[in-house]
Write an enzyme that holds these catalytic residues in place. Structure first.
Site, PDB file in Angstrom:
ATOM      1  CE  LYS A   1      -8.452  -4.674   4.231  1.00  0.00           C
ATOM      2  NZ  LYS A   1      -7.756  -3.405   3.939  1.00  0.00           N
TER       3      LYS A   1
ATOM      4  CE1 TYR B   1      -3.349   2.907   0.738  1.00  0.00           C
ATOM      5  CE2 TYR B   1      -1.714   3.549   2.374  1.00  0.00           C
ATOM      6  CZ  TYR B   1      -2.834   3.844   1.615  1.00  0.00           C
ATOM      7  OH  TYR B   1      -3.420   5.082   1.723  1.00  0.00           O
TER       8      TYR B   1
ATOM      9  CG  ASP C   1      -8.434  -2.768   0.438  1.00  0.00           C
ATOM     10  OD1 ASP C   1      -7.854  -3.609   1.135  1.00  0.00           O
ATOM     11  OD2 ASP C   1      -8.333  -1.549   0.622  1.00  0.00           O
TER      12      ASP C   1
END
Ligand code: B12
Ligand code: B12
Ligand SMILES: Cc1ncc(COP(=O)(O)O)c(C=O)c1O
Ligand SMILES: Cc1ncc(COP(=O)(O)O)c(C=O)c1O
Lengths: 241, 511, 241, 511
Positions: free
Chosen positions: B367, B260, B295
């Site tokens: 998640k 990320y 995500d």
């Protein structure tokens, strides 16, 4: 004059929802009703009132506003008037400017939301509409995210940028307005304001706000690259000529 | 739901992931970072800020001579401990105030320094374990509701408003509260200090802020009879320090993913791989569940196209986490519901992807992130997209369920938005609680075909990444259409090669 | 004084949505914004504006209201103050009235929505709370739906009704208010108003509205039978005594 | 989706339904009603209103001597046609204005009267067939979107606002527009006349109102390139008359169910069974799809408990409709999504019920009604319940899909509410278009068990109704917990036994 339309012309019907920082009770419902009356609405119906936490209540209200707006005489500066194709835009620049237009774009301040400015600049474009990189007559610099206003102005000067595109997606606590203002002010301080077509954009941007901020144009949600390209192309000749 | 999936392909993917991890791991083991060193100090108890609000751990590490840093902060600090006889925190303050300099304690023998540090480190480690035990006790006494665990964010910028919002969300059904960080904190090479009331798009992650919300949630947990978890963000330039703070303040989860930081924050990959590893060792010991950030790939690139990359990244993240000593039950791999709502049968694709992850990582507390990219100002439509996400989550047995919020495209959530969001999740998950158990994807149908495609494309991708190397693949833009170079990005200056005598007292304790 | 709560105490944040009878354009967005400004809101953000038909546009707006309400000093007549059980209510009637209380209920006018009044009267009750028929000390008459006001008044006279329960669910064009008013007026004309405990109910009813209409009490959405029973039981002694 | 269902049980249910229909049908064949007679006049062309706005058909039928009525209106009216040489409409006006009385034409021979009526009836019948052909042509040229057909209501009370709303809804995606009737119209023993602008909770069903909206929708259909259907309500005291008007104005569907009238409007059962039969014969000929009202049972009684009664009523309605000459493709049996949203796994029950109906009545254009009872002022929650309804509909292949509206508990819909509702349906049905094709209920799972239970309870119920008789069962409160007696309710005075010479010219044409 027009008014909101519920199920009858000019009935003025509006839906509201909000939270009050009180535990729910019949009195909370009544507070919600009186509050909406105070806002100037008539025919106030508290359709829903309920506890959403121990000390907060949520309400859904329907009511009628007495306010109306004169739609005909509304003056809205629009930058999206002429729909032009990529070919038309390139042709226009070729003919009227005679050289490539240098465009720089960036997401300024600490904002890292580049998807929007990328959508305008990258080849790929947005919703099937090609980005500026794809145009023959634009030379495009995408400076990416989190670009300090100082760096952007320096770059503008160095590369003799014709059109500057600044993006702001985070708007919380007016951070967008702060950064946009800083950019115009620095350009002015550096004597560069008049030598660039200055555009801003982001999901909350409107033409009016852009004008207020001292920008030449502002582009909001759903902007297509060709709309921005067309704006630059039609403005350039004035600058050059 | 039970998909027929190719178990051999899964095994091959895991093998590629191991091959990918090997050189990264080797690099990690040869390096440390300023943030790792600061986290050692924090664990030992150093805290507070000096002039200009510079945190004491930063001041101390920065005070080290460039030639000394490769040996690590532990020994020099240990020497000072021995010499001054102070507790670590007091010593930190003394050093910060200019009352002493590390350099002046050069005389203390290494062995003595090491001994002092080992004692302090063991005490620190015990504190971490004590907090972990505390969590276990509370979770016994106050059992959570069954998963999907409803995860709710608060993000006002002001920790006291966040506290109000966190408690209200818990009362409205939230089982996990995340305090979102202020924009840009991940780019700070230090952790702010004290309670804070100003932030943009979020609230600073500080130890004091952690403690404020933890206390309020503990109180709410007792009142509601169910343990409410707290989470925050580690990813960024201070991963290990935040992991240390989280351990001390009994956070239950942390967003922890160097990918990320690399892709979305332009943090140097070498820096953050090293940081990530130590932070995850800490998370493992403190019983903190990590959340990875796959995500995010779907928010910048096309969700249908990126599905194999998401899965590939999950395999890699799993492997890297395991190498940091994390058990599967603490590895919360990320995924998201980001397919264009206008795509015909998009829901089927989402179900396929979510179920695939569920079956490939059966013990991971997956998640699952809500739709964000396709959320617009049309809150009514957005609420529906969230509903389909909620349905997919309960059908496919996701664990950590980030509740989507109808105003996603407009503002960081209002208190009322959160309540509507929780109500959405609770309604859908109640009315369709056992739907996933009650239907079977048609063999060879759209769902099964999609899952098979994603898996086989993932396998190819992992092979390619293994062949090319992870850092080089990132450089080539394999993930999320974003390209980053191994020496580019922020924080590279904080990476250093370990000298032969380098010592990190916690590495032994944590392994 | 309290205000709507968005994410900060007293930020006044409210969500609105409405339709304007104009085709969608940037100008329509601006009209929506100005309209909400005219309504007295600050910080107006048109989050969504789009065509929902050729000549209608729909808007979602967030804005801050400057209005506040003094919650502490709000006087709300509540009829649901004392929670009592069926046994307590029966006991109260037995002791203080000494005979069964005669209750008649109906859905008046052309309204056929009997579910609400049935919920109050039928044995079964509502949400686990028994209906008045189940009480030892009520004699209950459920006249059903579409009962003309004249018929109800005649019945009241004939059966010497103590408490009259009128329901109205359809509220379009104020039909509920019209029918409720007709009932009170006819009762007055017949000299019966003071001899009955007069209650009205329906999903839009509030205590305040009931008082304005000249009823003794009004019951809104979610009313439980025991709340109505308790109200009647506590009022009866005054009538009898 | 494909449920394993007991086909023998289904066959036994159909047998019971036939046994139930037999005595009802026998009763119907021995009787007529004032409304049937008025509809004969309307079909012949009689229209307009006389003093006090009394419709001419009413005036004419009422002018008949009590002793003459049992023979029907046709012969007396035929005599007047022969004698005056007027067209039916002109004759009607003459009679209404007092310029003539039916009684004065007693001399005309029966045969001549019959001849005049047969000619006029044949012309009327041709008009009906011509409108039907027109519909077929339009549907060829302007094909509809695939089902579920999105059905949207308008209900402002003012036909001109309704027209605006109808066109806007069509533009927003509606495929069927229903103009809801004003409260209480079903209790009127006449049909109002002309365009109307005042109504409560709906707009009067008048022939002029039908024409106004039909014309606007035809224009919109051409513009949008897809045929937009129009529907209204027949059930009530004027079923056959509304069926006649609908045939003439090319409505495409009609709510047509005497059970609805009996249970929810307290209309006399004998009256409405007779009315229903003739109205359905008309609907059959005019190609109008009927919609039955089983969904209403679920609004007053518990939806989980009433499921077997809904299915039983569908079997009975199918049987009665077939006996009126309706092909299955015109029998839109009703059902609804009314299970308590708080019930765990309620969605699974809804899926079971909807799929069961789909498989038992494979050729019926099933009409699926949205949640109404559990809708509250919380429009956000309501929108979600509607979404799950939309999902169930597309999964189980329902045909006529009444779009649920988020403001259901508040007001008759606003224009914007309708757009949100259509957007809801379109989004869900797009994103999950083939989901139903792609999953199979687990054998012996919750869905299949529920379907089996409903079917077997339905079978028992039908047997009981067959044994007791339909009218007696209604009296006993078998349906929707409502009890009605065979001689009670409104409109009983309008039923009469046919004399041996009774004649209805359309019965022959329609059979
Ligand atoms: C994707 C995303 C991210 C990604 C960004 C990745 C990237 N590389 O861009 C990641 C995950 C990194 C991210 C992070 C954060 N995000 Co974010 N994010 C979003 C999200 C989901 C989508 C934004 C987007 O890509 N839209 C699609 C593009 C195409 O639309 P657009 O930006 O409007 O651009 C169009 C027009 O506006 C216009 N345009 C835009 N700019 C310009 C400029 C010019 C010159 C022109 C001509 C036109 C133009 O053209 C584009 C095409 O039409 C939104 C929510 C949402 N659904 O909107 C939140 C959102 C924007 N994020 C938000 C926040 C708060 C954050 C964080 C601060 C959260 C945190 N505390 O960690 C961080 C920090 C980011 C930072 N430092 O800026 C908030 C902002 C709230 C507010 N109004 O202030 C939002 C609204 C979510 C929310 N409700 O909280 N985010
Ligand atoms: C069920 C229903 C029907 C059923 C009614 C069956 C029956 N026997 O009651 C049927 C299908 C027949 C029906 C028909 C119509 N309906 Co209807 N119906 C509903 C629905 C879905 C639920 C109402 C309900 O039962 N609520 C549950 C009960 C328990 O709640 P309640 O009524 O609020 O009662 C509680 C309290 O209010 C209170 N209470 C109520 N009355 C009283 C009286 C006293 C004295 C006391 C103390 C308390 C009390 O206690 C109850 C328990 O807490 C609503 C939509 C909705 N979700 O609300 C529409 C609704 C009420 N119907 C509506 C309309 C317009 C109609 C029709 C006119 C439509 C038409 N044109 O055909 C028809 C005509 C009916 C007529 N003539 O009145 C509108 C009314 C719009 C408005 N605000 O004016 C609604 C809101 C739907 C809509 N959005 O259009 N309907
Ligand atoms: C893995 C991970 N870490 C951290 C963050 C947030 O980081 P920042 O504070 O930089 O916004 C996110 C946000 O989505 C994330 O997914
Ligand atoms: C079958 C049927 N007919 C008619 C109606 C409407 O009739 P009314 O006009 O009496 O409300 C309904 C309403 O739901 C219905 O289901």
């Amino acid at each position: 004059m027009i008014k909101p339309y519920g199920d009858t012309l000019n009935d003025g019907k509006v839906q509201l929802s909000f939270t009050l920082p009180v535990p729910w009770s019949e009195a909370a419902d009544e507070a919600a009703r009186q509050l909406v009356v105070k806002m100037g609405f008539a025919d106030v119906q508290v359709a829903e009132g309920r506890a959403i936490a121990e000390s907060f209540s949520f309400f859904v209200v329907y009511a009628a506003t007495p306010q109306a707006i004169d739609f005909e005489s509304l003056a809205v500066p629009s930058v999206k008037t002429h729909k032009m194709t990529m070919e038309e835009i390139d042709a226009l620049i070729e003919e009227r400017v005679g050289r490539k237009v240098r465009v720089a774009g960036a997401c300024i301040g600490t904002d890292a939301h580049t998807v929007g400015i990328d959508a305008i600049l990258n080849m790929k474009g947005y919703q099937g509409d090609y980005g500026l990189e794809r145009y023959k007559m634009f030379e495009t610099y995408n400076l990416g995210s989190q670009v300090a206003v100082e760096d952007l102005v320096r770059f503008t000067k160095e590369k003799k940028i014709d059109a500057l595109l600044a993006s702001q997606v985070v708007t919380q606590k007016g951070s967008d307005v702060k950064n946009f203002t800083a950019l115009v002010e620095l350009l002015e301080a550096e004597g560069l304001r008049d030598s660039v077509i200055l555009c801003c954009g982001g999901p909350r941007m409107t033409s009016l706000l852009a004008t207020e901020l001292g920008y030449d144009a502002g582009f909001g949600r759903g902007t297509l690259p060709s709309e921005v390209a067309a704006f630059i192309a039609t403005r350039m000749p004035h600058r050059v000529g | 739901m039970e998909l027929q999936i190719d178990r051999n392909a899964v095994a091959r993917c895991r093998k590629s992931a191991a091959a990918i991890a090997d050189p990264v791991q080797a690099f990690i083991e040869r390096h440390s970072t300023v943030s790792v060193e600061r986290s050692i100090l924090r664990l030992l108890g150093v805290d507070g800020v000096g002039p200009g609000d510079t945190p004491v751990p930063n001041m101390i590490v920065e005070s080290l001579d460039a030639s000394e840093l490769p040996n690590g902060i532990a020994i020099p600090f240990g020497r000072a401990l021995v010499q001054t006889g102070l507790e670590p925190r007091a010593l930190g303050e003394r050093l910060a105030s200019g009352g002493a300099r590390l350099a002046q304690f050069g005389d203390v023998p290494n062995e003595a320094a090491r001994g002092a540090i080992v004692a302090a480190a063991r005490a620190a480690f015990d504190r971490v374990l004590a907090r972990r035990a505390e969590r276990n006790d509370l979770m016994q006494q106050l059992p959570q509701l069954p998963p999907p665990l409803l995860y709710m964010i608060v993000a006002s910028g002001n920790i006291y408003e966040d506290r109000t919002a966190a408690v209200a969300a818990a009362e409205a059904g939230a089982q996990i509260i995340a305090v979102i960080r202020s924009t840009g904190q991940s780019l700070l090479d230090f952790v702010p200090y004290g309670p804070t009331t100003e932030g943009f798009g979020g609230t600073y992650a500080t130890q004091a802020n952690f403690a404020i919300v933890r206390e309020a949630l503990d109180e709410a947990s007792r009142r509601l009879g169910r343990y409410v978890m707290l989470t925050n963000y580690a990813s960024g330039l201070c991963m290990p320090e935040i992991a240390a703070m989280a351990a001390l303040e009994r956070l239950d989860m942390l967003l922890n993913d160097s990918m990320y930081g690399i892709l979305f924050r332009d943090i140097n990959m070498k820096r953050t791989f090293v940081d990530q590893h130590f932070s995850r060792m800490l998370n493992a010991a403190s019983g903190i569940i990590i959340n990875t950030g796959e995500d995010n790939y779907l928010t910048t690139a096309d969700a249908v196209e990126q599905a194999p990359a998401v899965l590939a990244s999950q395999f890699i993240n799993e492997e890297l986490a395991r190498r940091a000593g994390m058990p599967d039950r603490q590895i919360g791999l990320g995924d998201a519901y980001e397919i264009d709502p206008n795509l015909e049968d998009g829901f089927l694709f989402e179900v396929a992807q979510a179920q695939l992850a569920r079956q490939i990582f059966p013990d991971s507390p997956l998640k699952y992130m809500p739709p964000t990219k396709h959320m617009t100002g049309d809150i009514f439509k957005g609420h529906l997209i969230d509903a389909m996400f909620n349905l997919t989550s309960v059908m496919t047995g996701q664990t950590i369920h980030l509740c989507g919020i109808l105003t996603e495209a407009i503002h960081t959530p209002f208190l009322g938005d959160r309540a509507l969001s929780l109500e959405n999740a609770r309604y859908i998950m109640r009315t369709a609680r056992h739907f996933g158990d009650d239907v079977v994807p048609k063999p060879g149908g759209r769902i099964e075909r999609r899952a098979a495609d994603v898996l086989s494309e993932c396998e190819i991708l992992l092979e390619r990444v293994a062949a090319r190397g992870l850092m080089q693949s990132i450089e080539a833009g394999v993930f999320a259409d974003v390209k980053r170079s191994p020496e580019g990005g922020r924080g590279f200056e904080g990476v250093f090669e370990r000298a032969p005598d380098y010592w990190n007292p916690f590495e032994e304790l944590l392994s």
